[in-house]
Enzyme design. Structure first.
Site, mmCIF file in Angstrom:
data_model
loop_
_atom_site.group_PDB
_atom_site.id
_atom_site.type_symbol
_atom_site.label_atom_id
_atom_site.label_comp_id
_atom_site.label_asym_id
_atom_site.label_seq_id
_atom_site.Cartn_x
_atom_site.Cartn_y
_atom_site.Cartn_z
ATOM 1 C CB CYS A 60 -0.915 0.012 1.223
ATOM 2 S SG CYS A 60 -2.193 -1.253 1.198
ATOM 3 N NE ARG A 62 8.012 0.243 1.590
ATOM 4 C CZ ARG A 62 8.724 1.297 1.945
ATOM 5 N NH1 ARG A 62 9.646 1.795 1.131
ATOM 6 N NH2 ARG A 62 8.528 1.867 3.115
#
Length: 443
Positions: A60, A62
């Site tokens: 979420c 990276r």
């Protein structure tokens, strides 16, 4: 061997841009295949980068590409990723970071240890990295160098978590969501909570909300079987995603985190739900990247919508209490980086054109050959009935003569200056006490 990495994360890129580069776990293998194929066929002659090792970490917060090859191909990697997300290379470059060699190792170690996360010290990223490495390994994209990098990352992360209190004061996304909900609703025991999805993050959120004893809990998931398993654990109900629009009005709080590439809760569905609720407020948390809930929902007057980025200010608390732990963790990471770079240097072409490792392998092969010859000769002498002490004496003499033959020849060759230099090297290599040399069988 060169190592490089390219990435975007919650510090460098907005949520919607990160969403363009989110890869589900089952997409990793074909994506890696496409990247490696692109690197192997780009340009011509010196522009080609065949046999590059690759791995992709996508969460979420990276998306990061790690590569290892004979020559770095950062520009090509950036162009390929930009094309895959449908954006220009210049736009991606303005929101990304690029790393090479020791900086790659330091970054990977910090990510695995939770030092680069939105929630300082959170442990979920370590499992996500391990999943990514397994996916790369299954896809045949992981080689010796990246495997070594990630295995050392996991070892460093383990040491950080066992030797420091880096995660002792962290507030998870799930706990932050509960805190925000408590600020909106006077009594969480009177709220009805809906969780959309059935993955690890939803399970974590459901655990935190269940501890507050809400009035009811429901799980909406694409497959009922997985949703039922999670619902049973918390004594809740279950529904299909297809039924969500018609039942949305029943719930006071909605927490969503799925792997859908498109929003599954639209503006129209929320507007209809608010009318049925007679504009009683709704608390919504979208933990998905790309988004599960259309961003326009945030503009509705009776909806309190939070994304993963909105939770950042909530989770960044108690920083002062964690500074000592961070300093300890950074020291562990420093030692890990030095160790990895030493390992890399041993494999670089520092001796002749082949590098140190091939030379070590050649030396081991040569000594093994000599040993085999002397053992074979000793066995023949024993078979003839020769005295065992005499055979062992001959075996040891034969080995030492073979090992010293080249060295003694070099000491006798060349001019006086060359002989003096050779003598210094030979003294350093052979005339050391056993306490200093220790066991160097592996050179």
């Amino acid at each position: 061997m060169a190592v490089w990495a390219l990435g975007i994360n919650h510090n460098t890129a907005p949520l919607d841009l990160r969403g363009k580069f989110a890869f589900a776990l089952d997409q990793i293998a074909p994506t890696l295949h496409g990247l490696r194929q692109s690197l192997g066929t780009s340009g011509g002659g010196a522009g080609r980068h065949p046999g590059v090792e690759t791995a992709i970490i996508s969460t979420c917060n990276r998306t990061e590409i790690y590569c290892a090859g004979e020559q770095p191909a950062m520009e090509h990697t950036l162009g390929w990723l930009a094309h895959s997300g449908g954006v220009s290379p210049s736009l991606l470059a303005s929101h990304s970071y690029t790393l090479e060699d020791s900086l790659v190792a330091r970054h990977a170690f910090r990510v695995a240890s939770g030092l680069d996360s939105m929630v300082l010290g959170e442990a979920q990223i370590l499992g996500q990295m391990k999943d990514a490495v397994r996916a790369a390994e299954t896809a045949g994209a992981l080689g010796t160098t990246l495997n070594q990098l990630f295995q050392r990352s996991f070892a460093v992360a383990k040491e950080v978590r066992t030797s420091t209190e880096i995660g002792a004061h962290s507030i998870s996304m799930a706990a932050a969501a509960v805190r925000l909900a408590s600020q909106l609703f006077e009594d969480l025991t009177e709220t009805k909570v809906l969780f959309v999805g059935a993955g690890e993050m939803i399970e974590l959120c459901a655990t935190h909300f269940a501890a507050k004893n809400p009035k009811s809990i429901a799980i909406a998931n694409r497959t009922l079987e997985r949703g039922e398993k999670l619902a049973t654990r918390f004594g809740g109900g279950v529904m299909r995603l297809a039924d969500l629009p018609e039942r949305l009005h029943e719930f006071d709080a909605v927490i969503s985190c799925t792997a859908s590439s498109l929003p599954i809760i639209g503006l129209g569905a929320v507007e209809r739900a608010l009318k049925k609720r007679r504009h009683r407020p709704m608390f919504m948390v979208d933990l998905a990247v790309p988004r599960d809930i259309e961003p326009e929902v945030k503009a509705l007057g009776d909806v309190y919508l939070y994304t993963v980025d909105d939770l950042a200010t909530v989770v960044q608390t108690a920083q002062a209490n964690r500074q000592a732990a961070v300093a300890q963790a950074e020291a562990i990471i420093d030692a890990g980086v030095q160790s990895f770079m030493h390992w890399m240097e041993l494999r670089s072409p520092a001796v002749g054109e082949g590098g140190v490792v091939p030379l070590i392998q050649q030396l081991n092969a040569q000594t093994d050959e000599w040993r085999a010859l002397e053992i074979a000769r000793a066995k023949k002498l024993l078979a003839k009935g020769e005295d065992m002490d005499a055979v062992l004496e001959a075996l040891s003499r034969g080995l030492t003569q073979k090992m010293l033959h080249g060295t003694l020849a070099e000491l006798r060759a060349g001019d006086a200056e060359m002989r003096a230099q050779t003598a210094q090297t030979v003294s350093r290599l052979f005339l050391r006490s056993q306490t200093k040399t220790g066991n160097h069988n592996g050179l």
